[in-house]
Design a protein around this motif. Structure first.
Motif, PDB file in Angstrom:
ATOM      1  N   ALA A 143       2.748   1.691  -3.439  1.00  0.00           N
ATOM      2  CA  ALA A 143       1.577   2.012  -4.424  1.00  0.00           C
ATOM      3  C   ALA A 143       1.569   3.608  -4.171  1.00  0.00           C
ATOM      4  N   ASP A 144       1.211   4.192  -3.097  1.00  0.00           N
ATOM      5  CA  ASP A 144       0.896   5.369  -2.911  1.00  0.00           C
ATOM      6  C   ASP A 144       2.008   6.297  -3.169  1.00  0.00           C
ATOM      7  N   ASP A 145       3.245   5.616  -3.439  1.00  0.00           N
ATOM      8  CA  ASP A 145       4.359   6.477  -3.568  1.00  0.00           C
ATOM      9  C   ASP A 145       4.843   6.294  -5.090  1.00  0.00           C
TER      10      ASP A 145
ATOM     11  N   LYS B 118       0.870  -1.102   0.073  1.00  0.00           N
ATOM     12  CA  LYS B 118      -0.138   0.011  -0.085  1.00  0.00           C
ATOM     13  C   LYS B 118       0.913   1.245  -0.125  1.00  0.00           C
ATOM     14  N   ALA B 119       1.686   1.385   0.743  1.00  0.00           N
ATOM     15  CA  ALA B 119       2.880   2.467   0.720  1.00  0.00           C
ATOM     16  C   ALA B 119       3.540   2.513  -0.454  1.00  0.00           C
TER      17      ALA B 119
ATOM     18  N   GLU C  48       1.362  -1.752   9.670  1.00  0.00           N
ATOM     19  CA  GLU C  48       1.573  -0.479   9.226  1.00  0.00           C
ATOM     20  C   GLU C  48       2.677   0.221   9.881  1.00  0.00           C
TER      21      GLU C  48
ATOM     22  N   ASP D 261      -7.496  -3.042  -5.337  1.00  0.00           N
ATOM     23  CA  ASP D 261      -7.562  -1.665  -4.578  1.00  0.00           C
ATOM     24  C   ASP D 261      -6.236  -0.967  -4.837  1.00  0.00           C
ATOM     25  N   LEU D 262      -5.134  -1.593  -5.007  1.00  0.00           N
ATOM     26  CA  LEU D 262      -3.963  -0.898  -5.008  1.00  0.00           C
ATOM     27  C   LEU D 262      -3.682  -0.622  -6.547  1.00  0.00           C
TER      28      LEU D 262
END
Length: 220
Positions: free
Chosen positions: A22-24, A19-20, A195, A44-45
């Motif tokens: 992908a956010d980056d 998730k992290a 997380e 989702d990602l």
């Protein structure tokens, strides 16, 4: 764009790190044995997913073929072994062989298969270790032995592959299904969530320090 392959990515630390990244803005290929959870996470990602068992050589080959460009390999998938955790005097040899297959041989096989892509991009390998690799906890001898072996595999890889960064990280206790299986849901529930260690791992990947073994505390 940077490219990462993460094993054991359907839940726990693997999913939290995915998730992290992908956010980056990273492009991700995720794998795990639990197909339904994996496909849901990938959707989702906006990531690619290839379900399967990293101990299966054919699956390893498919993963490597799917990442002609690779900046980061995260060997996070891991087995716990028999539960309740047996003392070494009672550890079934066949179970220990199977655990070494999953926790040591499979990560090395995936490294071997993806090294051409990693060398080309001067990428990095992040192997998830444990304090059980260096501490004598009753009942953790089998699991700890596999993680100690993975540590040494990582250590030698770092010496043999100077153009590829190799880190092996003990993330500490985390609130995961594996920990709950080992110590019970009550004790596991008191541990921090996966997380919570992800920012430290992102700093590690971003700063690209010299190869070595890191603990969560050393990264924070």
């Amino acid at each position: 764009m940077k490219h990462a392959l993460i094993t054991g990515a359907s839940r726990g630390l693997g999913l939290a790190l995915a998730k992290a990244l992908a956010d980056d803005g990273w492009s991700l290929l995720l794998t795990a044995r639990g197909e339904e959870d994996l496909m849901s996470a990938a959707f989702d990602l906006g990531a690619r997913a290839l379900p399967g068992d990293v101990a299966d050589p054919a699956h390893v080959a498919r993963l490597a073929d799917s990442v002609p460009e690779l900046d980061l390999l995260v060997n996070n998938a891991s087995g716990l072994g028999p539960t309740p955790l047996p003392r070494l005097a009672d550890y079934p040899p066949d179970a220990l062989r199977a655990l070494f297959e999953t926790n040591v041989i499979a990560p090395l096989a995936l490294v071997q298969a993806t090294l051409p892509a990693l060398r080309k991009r001067k990428g990095a390998i992040l192997n998830i270790s444990s304090d059980a690799a260096v501490e004598a906890y009753e009942g953790w001898g089998g699991y700890g032995a596999t993680k100690a072996a993975l540590d040494q595999v990582s250590n030698v890889l770092a010496a043999e592959e100077p153009d590829v960064a190799v880190w092996w990280v003990d993330p500490g206790e985390m609130r995961t299904r594996m920990l709950a299986d080992a110590v019970g849901p009550e004790e596991a529930g008191a541990a921090p969530p996966p997380e919570s260690v992800v920012p430290a791992l992102l700093r590690l990947v971003g700063s690209r320090p010299a190869p070595g073994r890191f603990t969560r505390g050393a990264l924070e």
